[in-house]
Design a protein around this motif. Structure first.
Motif, PDB file in Angstrom:
ATOM      1  N   THR A 113       0.854  -1.183   0.000  1.00  0.00           N
ATOM      2  CA  THR A 113       0.000   0.000   0.000  1.00  0.00           C
ATOM      3  C   THR A 113       0.885   1.226   0.000  1.00  0.00           C
ATOM      4  OG1 THR A 113      -1.736  -1.155   1.199  1.00  0.00           O
ATOM      5  CG2 THR A 113      -1.788   1.242   1.253  1.00  0.00           C
TER       6      THR A 113
ATOM      7  N   PRO B 111      -3.941   7.115   5.125  1.00  0.00           N
ATOM      8  CA  PRO B 111      -5.029   6.137   5.016  1.00  0.00           C
ATOM      9  C   PRO B 111      -6.400   6.726   5.307  1.00  0.00           C
ATOM     10  CG  PRO B 111      -3.677   5.702   6.957  1.00  0.00           C
ATOM     11  CD  PRO B 111      -2.951   6.728   6.151  1.00  0.00           C
ATOM     12  N   GLU B 112      -6.444   7.761   6.157  1.00  0.00           N
ATOM     13  CA  GLU B 112      -7.733   8.393   6.437  1.00  0.00           C
ATOM     14  C   GLU B 112      -8.252   9.134   5.210  1.00  0.00           C
ATOM     15  OE1 GLU B 112     -11.203   9.755   8.112  1.00  0.00           O
ATOM     16  OE2 GLU B 112      -9.880   8.105   8.674  1.00  0.00           O
TER      17      GLU B 112
ATOM     18  N   ARG C 153      -9.632   6.465   2.996  1.00  0.00           N
ATOM     19  CA  ARG C 153     -10.894   5.944   3.550  1.00  0.00           C
ATOM     20  C   ARG C 153     -12.027   6.922   3.294  1.00  0.00           C
ATOM     21  NH1 ARG C 153     -14.470   6.719   6.925  1.00  0.00           N
ATOM     22  NH2 ARG C 153     -13.463   8.622   7.669  1.00  0.00           N
ATOM     23  N   ARG C 154     -11.773   8.201   3.567  1.00  0.00           N
ATOM     24  CA  ARG C 154     -12.802   9.215   3.369  1.00  0.00           C
ATOM     25  C   ARG C 154     -13.198   9.320   1.900  1.00  0.00           C
ATOM     26  NH1 ARG C 154     -10.241  13.051   5.872  1.00  0.00           N
ATOM     27  NH2 ARG C 154      -9.578  14.237   4.053  1.00  0.00           N
TER      28      ARG C 154
ATOM     29  N   GLY D  50     -13.134   6.822  -0.179  1.00  0.00           N
ATOM     30  CA  GLY D  50     -13.674   5.554  -0.666  1.00  0.00           C
ATOM     31  C   GLY D  50     -12.772   4.859  -1.652  1.00  0.00           C
TER      32      GLY D  50
ATOM     33  N   THR E 126      -8.884   2.603  -2.422  1.00  0.00           N
ATOM     34  CA  THR E 126      -7.655   1.963  -1.996  1.00  0.00           C
ATOM     35  C   THR E 126      -6.626   2.201  -3.092  1.00  0.00           C
ATOM     36  OG1 THR E 126      -8.145  -0.197  -3.003  1.00  0.00           O
ATOM     37  CG2 THR E 126      -8.909   0.173  -0.741  1.00  0.00           C
TER      38      THR E 126
ATOM     39  N   ARG F 211     -16.554   1.588  -2.623  1.00  0.00           N
ATOM     40  CA  ARG F 211     -17.822   1.821  -1.931  1.00  0.00           C
ATOM     41  C   ARG F 211     -18.917   1.059  -2.677  1.00  0.00           C
ATOM     42  NH1 ARG F 211     -19.591   7.537  -1.798  1.00  0.00           N
ATOM     43  NH2 ARG F 211     -20.736   6.991   0.098  1.00  0.00           N
TER      44      ARG F 211
ATOM     45  N   THR G 121     -13.469  11.895  -2.722  1.00  0.00           N
ATOM     46  CA  THR G 121     -12.888  10.977  -3.699  1.00  0.00           C
ATOM     47  C   THR G 121     -11.904  11.714  -4.586  1.00  0.00           C
ATOM     48  OG1 THR G 121     -14.977   9.736  -3.740  1.00  0.00           O
ATOM     49  CG2 THR G 121     -13.408   9.303  -5.514  1.00  0.00           C
TER      50      THR G 121
END
Length: 267
Positions: free
Chosen positions: A3, A8-9, A12-13, A15, A17, A31, A42
């Protein structure tokens, strides 16, 4: 596979990877419960990825999780001034001109880096690719699609316009007249038509999409990295409007760089 070092936040926010495996990176819209609908977060995460792609990455694949590539903008943003700390469409309309322009430009930057000729980008598209989803696929150099794909430029039908960079690559892919018809009608474009009009490179059964993209990545990585990068630059120059004389001059300059690099043992 690793990765990449991105907050990472933020991913995550947004949506998303983001994974790197040698010369290949993969961005996944993650998502599936909302058909990978996009938000301004995004686009912020996409922009951060574009600024952080390791230099050794030569191919970036963009894909979706589940039964859709992306159903477009999250519906919450169509009627709200603000959602999750980001302005909705009505919120953008209320901003001063310069701030509104900056806000839209920041969103566009999440897509535009995918057309940087320093690397090749491939969209692996299944199911719905609507609005912002269609524009994300268009931002990539190549599109390989599943046989259930449904492209749709829905913005004009909803009273707005495509503003994430989709108009330029759409016209270049299918021509002005067909782009007009696709945008203003808001109709769906399926897999067979997408291939026939140059919107997609090929269509495969849904179950074979990942394998087909893997095979394409392997084939495209076969060329020596520096020769591939120079060739991408030449083709991008023509796509962006270089005339024949400019294209010939660019070829001469690129070839001289390659010959000198090879003579110096630099590959």
């Amino acid at each position: 596979m690793t990765t990449a070092a991105i907050d990472p936040e933020l991913l995550r926010r947004g949506g998303l990877t983001f994974d790197v495996d040698g010369p290949r990176a993969t961005i996944t819209l993650a998502r599936p419960e909302v058909l990978n609908a996009q938000t301004p977060h995004t686009w912020e995460a996409l922009r951060a990825i574009g600024e952080s792609v390791p230099a050794e990455v030569r191919v970036v694949v963009v894909r979706g999780t589940g039964r859709a590539f992306s159903a477009g903008l999250d519906k919450r943003y169509f009627a709200a001034d603000e959602v999750d700390g980001a302005p909705g469409l009505t919120g953008i309309a209320a901003l001063p001109d310069e701030e509104a322009d900056t806000t839209i430009a920041a969103a566009q930057a999440g897509f535009s880096w995918l057309r940087d000729p320093t690397r090749l980008t491939i969209a692996a598209v299944q199911g719905h690719a609507i609005g912002a989803g269609f524009q994300l696929a268009l931002a990539c150099d190549l599109r390989v699609v599943a046989d259930d794909v449904q492209f749709c430029m829905a913005e004009t039908s909803r009273g707005i316009v495509p503003d994430l960079g989709g108009t330029y690559p759409l016209v270049h892919a299918v021509g002005y007249s067909r782009a007009v018809e696709i945008c203003l009608s808001g109709r769906r474009v399926g897999a067979d038509e997408a291939v026939a009009i140059g919107l997609a490179l090929r269509a495969v059964p849904v179950a074979e999409l990942d394998a087909a993209v893997d095979a394409d990545v392997a084939a495209l990585l076969a060329a020596p990295p520096k020769a591939a990068a120079e060739t991408l630059g030449l083709l991008a120059g023509v796509a962006e409007g270089a005339d024949p004389a400019q294209a010939l001059a660019a070829e001469r300059a690129a070839q001289l760089r390659r010959l000198r690099s090879l003579a110096a043992g630099e590959g």
